[in-house]
Design a protein around this motif. Structure first.
Motif, PDB file in Angstrom:
ATOM      1  N   ALA A  30       0.814  -1.137  -0.053  1.00 12.01           N
ATOM      2  CA  ALA A  30       0.118  -0.007   0.164  1.00 12.01           C
ATOM      3  C   ALA A  30       0.807   1.346   0.106  1.00 12.01           C
ATOM      4  N   GLU A  31       1.939   1.020   0.730  1.00 11.64           N
ATOM      5  CA  GLU A  31       2.785   2.404   0.657  1.00 11.64           C
ATOM      6  C   GLU A  31       3.601   2.592  -0.490  1.00 11.64           C
ATOM      7  N   ILE A  32       3.987   1.539  -1.216  1.00 14.86           N
ATOM      8  CA  ILE A  32       4.467   1.637  -2.819  1.00 14.86           C
ATOM      9  C   ILE A  32       3.562   2.292  -3.473  1.00 14.86           C
ATOM     10  N   LEU A  33       2.418   1.734  -3.441  1.00 14.14           N
ATOM     11  CA  LEU A  33       1.008   2.405  -4.463  1.00 14.14           C
ATOM     12  C   LEU A  33       0.845   3.735  -3.958  1.00 14.14           C
ATOM     13  N   LEU A  34       0.981   4.083  -2.904  1.00 12.33           N
ATOM     14  CA  LEU A  34       0.635   5.282  -2.490  1.00 12.33           C
ATOM     15  C   LEU A  34       1.732   6.402  -2.917  1.00 12.33           C
ATOM     16  N   CYS A  35       2.955   6.078  -2.873  1.00 11.52           N
ATOM     17  CA  CYS A  35       3.989   6.694  -3.632  1.00 11.52           C
ATOM     18  C   CYS A  35       3.716   6.782  -5.074  1.00 11.52           C
ATOM     19  N   ILE A  36       3.562   5.664  -5.708  1.00 11.26           N
ATOM     20  CA  ILE A  36       3.307   5.680  -7.267  1.00 11.26           C
ATOM     21  C   ILE A  36       2.129   6.597  -7.337  1.00 11.26           C
ATOM     22  N   LYS A  37       1.302   6.744  -6.590  1.00 10.22           N
ATOM     23  CA  LYS A  37      -0.116   7.639  -6.744  1.00 10.22           C
ATOM     24  C   LYS A  37       0.221   8.993  -6.689  1.00 10.22           C
ATOM     25  N   GLU A  38       1.406   9.434  -5.811  1.00  7.71           N
ATOM     26  CA  GLU A  38       1.513  10.838  -5.671  1.00  7.71           C
ATOM     27  C   GLU A  38       2.373  11.290  -6.771  1.00  7.71           C
ATOM     28  N   PHE A  39       3.137  10.205  -7.401  1.00 10.25           N
ATOM     29  CA  PHE A  39       3.857  10.670  -8.498  1.00 10.25           C
ATOM     30  C   PHE A  39       2.863  10.742  -9.862  1.00 10.25           C
ATOM     31  N   LYS A  40       2.006   9.749 -10.186  1.00 10.92           N
ATOM     32  CA  LYS A  40       1.133   9.667 -11.191  1.00 10.92           C
ATOM     33  C   LYS A  40      -0.109   9.066 -10.840  1.00 10.92           C
ATOM     34  N   GLN A  41      -0.994   9.728 -10.595  1.00 10.24           N
ATOM     35  CA  GLN A  41      -2.329   9.394 -10.325  1.00 10.24           C
ATOM     36  C   GLN A  41      -3.223   8.505 -11.190  1.00 10.24           C
ATOM     37  N   ASP A  42      -3.103   8.497 -12.551  1.00 17.42           N
ATOM     38  CA  ASP A  42      -3.991   7.853 -13.319  1.00 17.42           C
ATOM     39  C   ASP A  42      -3.582   6.368 -13.921  1.00 17.42           C
ATOM     40  N   TYR A  43      -3.144   5.728 -12.908  1.00 14.72           N
ATOM     41  CA  TYR A  43      -2.939   4.310 -13.597  1.00 14.72           C
ATOM     42  C   TYR A  43      -4.371   3.390 -13.029  1.00 14.72           C
ATOM     43  N   GLN A  44      -4.648   2.522 -14.054  1.00 15.63           N
ATOM     44  CA  GLN A  44      -5.510   1.665 -13.714  1.00 15.63           C
ATOM     45  C   GLN A  44      -4.633   0.138 -13.709  1.00 15.63           C
ATOM     46  N   TRP A  45      -5.242  -0.694 -12.847  1.00 21.23           N
ATOM     47  CA  TRP A  45      -4.319  -2.006 -12.509  1.00 21.23           C
ATOM     48  C   TRP A  45      -4.894  -3.294 -12.718  1.00 21.23           C
ATOM     49  N   TYR A  46      -4.271  -4.246 -13.250  1.00 22.45           N
ATOM     50  CA  TYR A  46      -4.668  -5.590 -13.371  1.00 22.45           C
ATOM     51  C   TYR A  46      -3.940  -6.410 -12.464  1.00 22.45           C
ATOM     52  N   VAL A  47      -4.554  -7.466 -11.698  1.00 18.79           N
ATOM     53  CA  VAL A  47      -4.045  -8.371 -10.679  1.00 18.79           C
ATOM     54  C   VAL A  47      -3.996  -9.688 -11.092  1.00 18.79           C
ATOM     55  N   PHE A  48      -2.816 -10.391 -11.126  1.00 18.60           N
ATOM     56  CA  PHE A  48      -2.766 -11.618 -11.175  1.00 18.60           C
ATOM     57  C   PHE A  48      -1.851 -12.457 -10.129  1.00 18.60           C
ATOM     58  N   ASP A  49      -2.107 -13.837 -10.225  1.00 14.73           N
ATOM     59  CA  ASP A  49      -1.325 -14.724  -9.624  1.00 14.73           C
ATOM     60  C   ASP A  49      -1.139 -14.219  -7.835  1.00 14.73           C
ATOM     61  N   VAL A  50      -2.214 -13.899  -7.337  1.00 18.30           N
ATOM     62  CA  VAL A  50      -2.149 -13.455  -6.015  1.00 18.30           C
ATOM     63  C   VAL A  50      -2.215 -14.744  -4.949  1.00 18.30           C
ATOM     64  N   PHE A  51      -1.271 -14.871  -4.393  1.00 16.42           N
ATOM     65  CA  PHE A  51      -1.558 -15.836  -3.003  1.00 16.42           C
ATOM     66  C   PHE A  51      -0.930 -15.132  -1.739  1.00 16.42           C
ATOM     67  N   GLY A  52      -1.359 -15.457  -0.598  1.00 15.14           N
ATOM     68  CA  GLY A  52      -0.816 -15.085   0.588  1.00 15.14           C
ATOM     69  C   GLY A  52      -1.846 -15.091   1.609  1.00 15.14           C
ATOM     70  N   SER A  53      -1.347 -14.702   3.026  1.00 11.09           N
ATOM     71  CA  SER A  53      -2.104 -14.796   4.070  1.00 11.09           C
ATOM     72  C   SER A  53      -3.061 -13.604   4.316  1.00 11.09           C
ATOM     73  N   THR A  54      -4.476 -13.668   4.747  1.00 12.84           N
ATOM     74  CA  THR A  54      -5.082 -12.876   4.801  1.00 12.84           C
ATOM     75  C   THR A  54      -6.386 -13.133   5.776  1.00 12.84           C
ATOM     76  N   HIS A  55      -7.335 -12.432   6.338  1.00  9.67           N
ATOM     77  CA  HIS A  55      -8.193 -12.774   7.050  1.00  9.67           C
ATOM     78  C   HIS A  55      -9.517 -13.030   6.546  1.00  9.67           C
ATOM     79  N   SER A  56      -9.337 -12.642   5.264  1.00 13.17           N
ATOM     80  CA  SER A  56     -10.776 -12.698   4.442  1.00 13.17           C
ATOM     81  C   SER A  56     -10.318 -13.579   3.368  1.00 13.17           C
ATOM     82  N   SER A  57     -11.088 -13.834   2.211  1.00 16.99           N
ATOM     83  CA  SER A  57     -10.644 -14.561   1.091  1.00 16.99           C
ATOM     84  C   SER A  57      -9.992 -13.621  -0.005  1.00 16.99           C
ATOM     85  N   LEU A  58      -9.050 -14.170  -0.499  1.00 18.89           N
ATOM     86  CA  LEU A  58      -8.385 -13.305  -1.728  1.00 18.89           C
ATOM     87  C   LEU A  58      -9.425 -12.917  -2.971  1.00 18.89           C
ATOM     88  N   PHE A  59     -10.246 -13.867  -2.945  1.00 16.49           N
ATOM     89  CA  PHE A  59     -10.992 -13.688  -4.225  1.00 16.49           C
ATOM     90  C   PHE A  59     -12.110 -12.421  -3.878  1.00 16.49           C
TER      91      PHE A  59
END
Length: 151
Positions: A30-59
């Motif tokens: 989130a901090e990385i993305l906030l820094c990118i957003k400060e520099f350039k706000q108009d990105y659209q993102w696609y997300v792939f291959d996400v795995f990790g630990s979380t308290h809710s479903s990654l889906f």
């Protein structure tokens, strides 16, 4: 789809950039993305291959994973809910571009170094709970990240 060479590659580990023994935390991304957003706000993102630990479903966090677009703010909200990423590919494009994907060769964390779509400006990958890799076309974004994450 082949991997295109990027202007920079920045490896971000928890201890070096966040004064944290752990890496690939959702709050760190989130901090990385906030820094990118400060520099350039108009990105659209696609997300792939996400795995990790979380308290809710990654889906639930990434319902659009694979072929739908997220705004930077939506992506920040989702990654903040992830405790730690094992893997993930987050590819940023200029807003408004029509993006087509080769369904036989979707982006993966373990692909060769570089950006995995020819029209993308930036790509972030989370590797094995160990570090993030940021690939980009604009070295000014790299400078902005290094300067602002090392506070």
């Amino acid at each position: 789809m082949g991997v295109k060479e990027s202007a920079f590659l920045l490896k971000i580990r928890g201890m070096e950039y966040f004064n944290d023994e752990l890496s690939c935390l959702g709050d760190q991304l989130a901090e990385i993305l906030l820094c990118i957003k400060e520099f350039k706000q108009d990105y659209q993102w696609y997300v792939f291959d996400v795995f990790g630990s979380t308290h809710s479903s990654l889906f639930e966090l990434f319902p659009s994973q694979d072929l739908s677009v997220m705004s930077t703010d939506q992506l920040i909200d989702s990654v903040r809910q992830v405790v730690q990423f094992e893997s993930g590919v987050f590819i940023g494009f200029q807003k408004g571009l029509q993006i087509e994907w080769d369904l036989n060769s979707m982006p993966e964390t373990e692909k060769d170094e570089g950006i995995q779509h020819s029209l993308a400006d930036i790509e972030i990958r989370a590797f094995d709970f160990s570090y993030f890799e940021v690939y980009g076309n604009d070295v000014e974004i790299e400078k902005h990240l290094v300067h602002n994450l090392n506070k």
